[in-house]
Design an enzyme around this catalytic site. Structure first.
Site, PDB file in Angstrom:
ATOM      1  N   LYS A  49       0.840  -1.250  -0.178  1.00 29.53           N
ATOM      2  CA  LYS A  49      -0.089  -0.023  -0.019  1.00 29.53           C
ATOM      3  C   LYS A  49       0.752   1.340   0.084  1.00 29.53           C
ATOM      4  O   LYS A  49       0.638   2.258  -0.807  1.00 29.53           O
ATOM      5  CB  LYS A  49      -0.937  -0.123   1.476  1.00 29.53           C
ATOM      6  N   ASN A  50       1.981   1.198   0.981  1.00 27.53           N
ATOM      7  CA  ASN A  50       2.645   2.366   1.148  1.00 27.53           C
ATOM      8  C   ASN A  50       3.563   2.818  -0.017  1.00 27.53           C
ATOM      9  O   ASN A  50       4.367   3.520  -0.009  1.00 27.53           O
ATOM     10  CB  ASN A  50       3.367   2.381   2.348  1.00 27.53           C
TER      11      ASN A  50
ATOM     12  N   CYS B  27      -4.747  13.198  11.932  1.00 27.35           N
ATOM     13  CA  CYS B  27      -5.350  11.976  12.079  1.00 27.35           C
ATOM     14  C   CYS B  27      -5.379  11.199  13.606  1.00 27.35           C
ATOM     15  O   CYS B  27      -4.449  11.875  14.515  1.00 27.35           O
ATOM     16  CB  CYS B  27      -4.756  10.941  11.090  1.00 27.35           C
TER      17      CYS B  27
ATOM     18  N   ARG C 230       0.619  14.890  12.744  1.00 30.43           N
ATOM     19  CA  ARG C 230       1.383  14.457  11.142  1.00 30.43           C
ATOM     20  C   ARG C 230       1.357  15.803  10.460  1.00 30.43           C
ATOM     21  O   ARG C 230       0.598  16.201   9.400  1.00 30.43           O
ATOM     22  CB  ARG C 230       0.244  13.394  10.601  1.00 30.43           C
TER      23      ARG C 230
ATOM     24  N   ASP D 108       4.786   0.422  11.971  1.00 26.97           N
ATOM     25  CA  ASP D 108       3.337  -0.024  11.373  1.00 26.97           C
ATOM     26  C   ASP D 108       3.135  -1.387  11.783  1.00 26.97           C
ATOM     27  O   ASP D 108       2.174  -2.051  11.642  1.00 26.97           O
ATOM     28  CB  ASP D 108       3.455   0.057   9.633  1.00 26.97           C
TER      29      ASP D 108
ATOM     30  N   ARG E 140      -8.853  -0.376   4.502  1.00 29.87           N
ATOM     31  CA  ARG E 140      -8.141   0.846   3.669  1.00 29.87           C
ATOM     32  C   ARG E 140      -6.727   0.010   3.169  1.00 29.87           C
ATOM     33  O   ARG E 140      -5.970   0.567   2.325  1.00 29.87           O
ATOM     34  CB  ARG E 140      -7.554   1.754   4.775  1.00 29.87           C
TER      35      ARG E 140
HETATM   36  C1  EPZ Z   1       4.319   6.914   5.912  1.00 32.30           C
HETATM   37  O1  EPZ Z   1       3.441   8.048   6.577  1.00 32.30           O
HETATM   38  C2  EPZ Z   1       3.220   5.457   5.890  1.00 32.30           C
HETATM   39  N1  EPZ Z   1       2.019   5.964   5.263  1.00 32.30           N
HETATM   40  C3  EPZ Z   1       2.728   5.300   7.308  1.00 32.30           C
HETATM   41  O2  EPZ Z   1       2.148   4.252   7.193  1.00 32.30           O
HETATM   42  C4  EPZ Z   1       4.188   4.896   8.021  1.00 32.30           C
HETATM   43  O3  EPZ Z   1       3.889   4.769   9.534  1.00 32.30           O
HETATM   44  C5  EPZ Z   1       5.170   6.273   8.087  1.00 32.30           C
HETATM   45  O4  EPZ Z   1       5.347   6.334   6.683  1.00 32.30           O
HETATM   46  C6  EPZ Z   1       6.320   5.870   8.745  1.00 32.30           C
HETATM   47  O5  EPZ Z   1       7.153   4.725   8.331  1.00 32.30           O
HETATM   48  C7  EPZ Z   1       2.143   5.865   3.751  1.00 32.30           C
HETATM   49  O6  EPZ Z   1       3.203   5.726   3.268  1.00 32.30           O
HETATM   50  C8  EPZ Z   1       0.983   6.322   3.223  1.00 32.30           C
HETATM   51  P1  EPZ Z   1       6.373  10.065   7.838  1.00 32.30           P
HETATM   52  P2  EPZ Z   1       4.072   9.369   6.497  1.00 32.30           P
HETATM   53  O7  EPZ Z   1       6.422  11.612   7.260  1.00 32.30           O
HETATM   54  O8  EPZ Z   1       4.931   9.600   5.242  1.00 32.30           O
HETATM   55  C9  EPZ Z   1       6.387  13.578  11.335  1.00 32.30           C
HETATM   56  C10 EPZ Z   1       0.187   2.752   7.488  1.00 32.30           C
HETATM   57  O9  EPZ Z   1      -0.353   2.444   8.727  1.00 32.30           O
HETATM   58  N2  EPZ Z   1       6.551  14.612  10.294  1.00 32.30           N
HETATM   59  O10 EPZ Z   1       7.781   9.408   7.960  1.00 32.30           O
HETATM   60  O11 EPZ Z   1       3.200  10.145   6.963  1.00 32.30           O
HETATM   61  C11 EPZ Z   1       5.135  12.840  11.554  1.00 32.30           C
HETATM   62  O12 EPZ Z   1       4.090  13.820  12.215  1.00 32.30           O
HETATM   63  C12 EPZ Z   1       0.619   4.372   7.642  1.00 32.30           C
HETATM   64  O13 EPZ Z   1       0.148   2.169   6.603  1.00 32.30           O
HETATM   65  C13 EPZ Z   1       6.578  15.646  10.708  1.00 32.30           C
HETATM   66  O14 EPZ Z   1       6.734  16.085  11.871  1.00 32.30           O
HETATM   67  O15 EPZ Z   1       5.275   9.237   7.590  1.00 32.30           O
HETATM   68  C14 EPZ Z   1       5.192  11.597  12.079  1.00 32.30           C
HETATM   69  O16 EPZ Z   1       5.372  11.617  13.520  1.00 32.30           O
HETATM   70  C15 EPZ Z   1       0.463   4.728   9.049  1.00 32.30           C
HETATM   71  N3  EPZ Z   1       6.636  16.763   9.575  1.00 32.30           N
HETATM   72  C16 EPZ Z   1       6.783  11.053  11.583  1.00 32.30           C
HETATM   73  O17 EPZ Z   1       7.286  12.536  11.210  1.00 32.30           O
HETATM   74  C17 EPZ Z   1       6.763  16.404   8.472  1.00 32.30           C
HETATM   75  O18 EPZ Z   1       6.683  17.300   7.517  1.00 32.30           O
HETATM   76  C18 EPZ Z   1       6.632  10.172  10.443  1.00 32.30           C
HETATM   77  O19 EPZ Z   1       6.132  10.652   9.457  1.00 32.30           O
HETATM   78  C19 EPZ Z   1       6.445  14.700   8.101  1.00 32.30           C
HETATM   79  C20 EPZ Z   1       6.359  14.053   9.084  1.00 32.30           C
END
Ligand code: EPZ
Length: 421
Positions: A24-25, A118, A123, A308, A400
């Site tokens: 998915k990701n 969310c 996020r 995850d 989802r």
């Molecule tokens: C991706 O989310 C995945 N989703 C998530 O999977 C996964 O948990 C996550 O990466 C970490 O591996 C998809 O790919 C669709 P991040 P993403 O940007 O890109 C903070 C699932 O269950 N952050 O690495 O949103 C954020 O708040 C989902 O399949 C900032 O602070 O993850 C979080 O605490 C859940 N500022 C952390 O970084 C930003 O600009 C990780 O976020 C961006 C992120």
């Protein structure tokens, strides 16, 4: 809110083979990346899940034509007539933000609704914005809309990410493919999904090096072409989820089509928990005869333990001999599942980013509500071994990200069904 529930009667042994689908990701970002190459792109090994359908709607809104086949999506992005994604779609799926980089790359402009918070926390998008500003993007945020423009054009830059954000790395990489000059992303995310996206972009004609390491270099090009065929990388999180089912139910349970290299830390934790593993280059078999032994877990960006899989492994720790601490370092609020599993008899306490767990011998079935995608799957896993019946509601969360979750579990012996509540 789905009117259906998943009903599980615990206690069956779980053994057999589970086919693993595409990630998915990854596929959500590959679909967004097709915007960069005007024409018809085809992506295979696409999971049948609602997030993929939603991403199709987002791209259709922009003017793409999207058709789904058997685990396949074909996208014609030759006639994109909008640069705006509507709030109602972005609010449903945060991953819609993945169109930001491709729209800026192709058109030099984008208008994307701010995704709401969310249930995993705020996020934010600050890392996406700061990184893209370094490439010459100017942002205005008003009325809940992010308006990105490139008045001086898009130029290469060196960007050091404060946190190895998956989404920020992806948006930066996609925008940088069309910038004038070279971009270097330091402290980049290293997930297998990042590598898959880079390979897709390279098939489009992009010049990228270092994907999968902490430093990714992208040399901008004038134009990119569509991708005739790309097979999505296997979903390591789906694979890990079913390995936990096998660890709970005794196994031997095999996840077929998964790459053990993408789950190294999780597999180490399964062995520490008392499981036996056998791996090939595209399968992992788990079995367990000894009692579960408690292990501490810390979630971290890849190749660290995946956030995850945190909820799923918590089910193992709550049933293990001994005490353990699970620390969530990636998201600010990812313990909602813990509240629900406590209703089934788990003994644990949340202290900030730590879940302090004391193992119990048995969970008891109960009506529970899926708090999010991975927590929902973990509640079903708990029901597989709980005493009595567990009913999981709000299962739209599970749909989802898991294709045929109930059918795959039933095929390895689970007493499980979906029905109207
Ligand atoms: C991706 O989310 C995945 N989703 C998530 O999977 C996964 O948990 C996550 O990466 C970490 O591996 C998809 O790919 C669709 P991040 P993403 O940007 O890109 C903070 C699932 O269950 N952050 O690495 O949103 C954020 O708040 C989902 O399949 C900032 O602070 O993850 C979080 O605490 C859940 N500022 C952390 O970084 C930003 O600009 C990780 O976020 C961006 C992120």
């Amino acid at each position: 809110m789905s009117t259906e529930v998943i009903v599980v009667n615990g206690g069956n042994p779980l053994k057999g083979v589970v086919p693993i689908t595409g990630a998915k990701n990854s596929v959500l970002k590959l679909m967004a990346a097709s915007l960069l190459g005007p024409g018809v792109s085809t992506i295979d090994n696409v999971p049948i899940i609602s997030d993929v359908t939603l991403m199709g709607e987002v791209l259709t809104c922009l003017g793409a034509s999207v058709t789904f086949g058997d685990h396949r999506v074909t996208l014609d992005t030759s006639r994109i007539d909008s640069i705006e994604t509507p709030y109602e779609l972005v609010a449903k799926m945060r991953a819609s933000i993945a169109v930001l980089g491709p729209l800026i790359g192709r058109f030099g402009e984008a208008r994307v609704a701010m995704p709401g918070g969310c249930n995993l926390g705020a996020r934010k998008l600050d890392l996406h914005i700061v990184g893209l500003e370094a490439l010459g993007v100017v942002f205005e945020i008003e009325h809940g809309l992010i308006h990105a423009t490139t008045p001086q054009g898009l130029h290469g830059a060196s960007v050091l990410l404060e946190f190895a954000s998956v989404g920020a790395t992806e948006n930066l990489m996609m925008a940088a493919t069309r910038a004038q000059g070279t971009t270097v992303i330091d402290n980049a995310a290293r997930e297998p999904e990042i590598v898959d996206l880079a390979e897709f972009l390279i098939q489009m004609g992009a010049r990228i090096q270092g994907q999968g390491t902490t430093t990714i270099q992208i040399e901008g090009t004038d134009a990119l072409r569509p991708v005739a065929h790309h097979r999505t990388v296997a979903d390591r999180i789906e694979a890990g989820t079913f390995l936990v089912a096998g660890a709970l139910g005794g196994g031997p349970l095999t996840v077929q089509g998964a790459n053990p290299q993408h789950l190294q830390i999780a597999l180490t934790k399964l062995e520490a928990l008392g499981c036996e593993l056998v791996t090939t280059d595209d399968s992992i078999t788990v079995s367990r005869s000894a009692a579960l032994r408690a292990v501490d877990i810390q979630t971290l960006p890849y190749p660290g333990f995946p956030t995850d899989l945190q909820a799923q492994f918590m089910v193992l720790d709550v049933l293990a001999e001994g005490s353990s601490v699970i620390t969530e370092n990636v998201f600010e609020n990812r313990f909602m599942f813990a509240d629900e599993i406590s209703r089934m008899g788990a003994v644990l306490r949340i202290e900030g980013h730590h879940a302090l767990i004391t193992g119990v011998r048995q969970l008891s079935g109960a009506p529970v509500q899926a708090p999010d995608l991975r927590g929902g799957a973990a509640l079903v896993l708990a029901g597989l071994v709980a005493d009595g019946q567990t009913t999981v509601s709000a299962i739209e969360h599970i749909d989802r990200g898991y294709e045929h979750f109930v059918e795959k579990l039933r095929a390895v012996g689970a007493d499980i069904s979906r029905r109207e509540q």
